[in-house]
Design a protein around this motif. Structure first.
Motif, PDB file in Angstrom:
ATOM      1  N   LYS A   1       0.788  -1.292  -0.093  1.00 58.88           N
ATOM      2  CA  LYS A   1      -0.198  -0.107   0.041  1.00 58.88           C
ATOM      3  C   LYS A   1       0.716   1.296  -0.142  1.00 58.88           C
ATOM      4  O   LYS A   1       0.817   2.368  -0.576  1.00 58.88           O
TER       5      LYS A   1
ATOM      6  N   SER B   1       1.964   2.607  -3.146  1.00 61.92           N
ATOM      7  CA  SER B   1       0.838   2.742  -4.161  1.00 61.92           C
ATOM      8  C   SER B   1       0.285   4.334  -4.371  1.00 61.92           C
ATOM      9  O   SER B   1       0.768   4.920  -3.399  1.00 61.92           O
ATOM     10  N   ASP B   2      -0.329   4.656  -5.167  1.00 64.16           N
ATOM     11  CA  ASP B   2      -0.701   5.904  -5.388  1.00 64.16           C
ATOM     12  C   ASP B   2      -2.225   6.026  -4.413  1.00 64.16           C
ATOM     13  O   ASP B   2      -2.460   6.948  -4.135  1.00 64.16           O
ATOM     14  N   ILE B   3      -3.051   4.986  -4.666  1.00 67.94           N
ATOM     15  CA  ILE B   3      -4.369   4.845  -4.160  1.00 67.94           C
ATOM     16  C   ILE B   3      -4.768   3.371  -3.760  1.00 67.94           C
ATOM     17  O   ILE B   3      -4.282   2.464  -4.572  1.00 67.94           O
ATOM     18  N   CYS B   4      -5.629   3.327  -3.009  1.00 68.25           N
ATOM     19  CA  CYS B   4      -6.213   1.870  -2.770  1.00 68.25           C
ATOM     20  C   CYS B   4      -7.488   1.505  -3.268  1.00 68.25           C
ATOM     21  O   CYS B   4      -8.023   2.799  -3.714  1.00 68.25           O
TER      22      CYS B   4
ATOM     23  N   ARG C   1       2.906   6.422   4.736  1.00 70.05           N
ATOM     24  CA  ARG C   1       2.641   6.427   3.594  1.00 70.05           C
ATOM     25  C   ARG C   1       1.369   5.429   3.025  1.00 70.05           C
ATOM     26  O   ARG C   1       0.607   5.786   1.950  1.00 70.05           O
TER      27      ARG C   1
ATOM     28  N   ALA D   1      -2.451   6.208   0.963  1.00 68.68           N
ATOM     29  CA  ALA D   1      -3.017   5.473  -0.020  1.00 68.68           C
ATOM     30  C   ALA D   1      -4.466   4.970   0.250  1.00 68.68           C
ATOM     31  O   ALA D   1      -5.621   5.205  -0.355  1.00 68.68           O
TER      32      ALA D   1
ATOM     33  N   ARG E   1      -6.751   8.336   0.779  1.00 62.25           N
ATOM     34  CA  ARG E   1      -7.096   8.883  -0.609  1.00 62.25           C
ATOM     35  C   ARG E   1      -8.703   8.068  -1.259  1.00 62.25           C
ATOM     36  O   ARG E   1      -9.452   8.824  -1.840  1.00 62.25           O
TER      37      ARG E   1
END
Length: 359
Positions: free
Chosen positions: A178, A181-184, A346, A350, A353
């Motif tokens: 996660k 990553s940019d988003i989950c 971090r 994600a 978001r």
């Protein structure tokens, strides 16, 4: 049967302290099936009577009573995933649902301790969203084939291989994945998340089948990773068509972690919560849930007018969680989930978001 603490509870964490150091270890309760235990648990037995024969209840009841008695002095809340067995789901859990739902609901309760009855990545997610609470998992070996199919290093390599391509990560992953990553996303909102970037290509990892099923619903090119859930990947279209041929009245409801050809023959496809809501709202006479078979057992008591056809694919990792090790978790304060603070920061971003994304 009342437990007494051997040590003084200390809830302020200092470096190197374990959960047992902070909260103390309790005496193991007496596990005799007494008349008091029978009376105390009778209303709970009624919830699982269609799965547990009366003659077997004396084995379960002392654990159920002991766990429920310990929650208040421990100021603990028990989260149970939909795939847990009925005696856990119906008799000791305070909050039930899918992995993200559990972690989010736990933020709303006044509890010092969360006992996660699920698999390891779920306990990590609970820790991400409840960083100041102590999160325990009764068996640290309760893993997940899908979560273990990819590492943080793999995600970093994907980012190098596909520069500028957004990385959408399924919540069924470790915190370190996660964090890269940019988003989950969840199985319910994956299409919305993929389309939210407004670009023509997106990586949707690690579930290959979820990515393929998302791709079928969007014009965005969805790049996949070859991770699979060992429960859902075992279902086949031929198997389901055979059920349909034997009884055309059966409604087939599939999870999007299933292969696309399975989804294609299903009458409805949805997330864990989506499947449950579909059954409750539509009340089909006969239904086959194409997912882990304990889920059918858990919702059966709420919809007695629905007949469940059960192709029983069990998750061996979920079944590592039992009443005895839940009790031991509360008594001995084990096993505690830790996430490196930098990774957690971090990874939490994600998840947040996704949660904060507007429809």
């Amino acid at each position: 049967m009342t437990s007494t603490a051997r040590t003084t509870n200390v809830k302020v964490r200092t470096k190197g302290q374990t959960a047992a150091d902070r909260f103390g270890i309790l005496e193991m309760p007496d596990l005799s099936f007494t008349p008091e235990v029978a009376a105390e648990t009778e209303h709970l037995y009624e919830r699982v009577a269609h799965h547990i024969p009366r003659i077997e209840w004396p084995v379960y009841a002392p654990y159920v009573a002991a766990i429920n008695r310990l929650k208040k002095p421990r100021n603990a809340v028990i989260l149970a995933h939909n795939y847990q067995t009925p005696e856990i789901f119906h008799c000791v859990a305070d909050i039930v649902g899918d992995s993200l739902q559990l972690a989010k609901e736990a933020t709303k309760v006044d509890a010092d301790i969360i006992v996660q009855c699920g698999v390891h990545f779920m306990a990590e997610t609970s820790k991400l969203l409840n960083p100041h609470k102590t999160v325990l998992i009764p068996d640290m070996k309760a893993g997940c084939s899908l979560a273990e199919s990819i590492t943080g290093a793999d995600v970093r390599l994907l980012r190098e291989t596909y520069p500028g391509v957004p990385i959408v990560t399924y919540v069924n992953t470790s915190a370190e994945v996660k964090a890269e990553s940019d988003i989950c996303c969840t199985s319910a909102n994956a299409v919305q998340i993929v389309e939210s970037f407004g670009v023509d290509r997106v990586l949707c990892i690690p579930d290959e089948f979820l990515a393929q099923n998302v791709a079928a619903q969007t014009n965005v090119k969805v790049l996949a990773w070859k991770g699979h859930c060992e429960v859902h990947e075992r279902f086949t279209a031929d198997e389901l068509l055979a059920y349909k041929a034997a009884d055309p009245d059966i409604q087939i409801i599939a999870h999007p972690e299933c292969p696309p050809d399975v989804v294609a023959v299903a009458d409805f496809t949805g997330s864990t919560s989506g499947m449950i809501n579909y059954v409750k709202d539509n009340r089909p006479a006969k239904v086959l849930l194409v997912t882990e078979c304990s889920m059918a057992s858990n919702i059966e008591s709420e919809v007695p007018d629905v007949k469940f056809i059960k192709p029983c694919n069990l998750c061996p990792h979920m079944k590592r969680i039992t009443l005895p090790n839940i009790l031991e978790s509360l008594v001995f304060m084990r096993e505690e989930i830790h996430v490196d603070p930098l990774v957690a920061k971090r990874a939490r971003l994600a998840v947040e978001r996704m949660v904060n994304l507007k429809n």
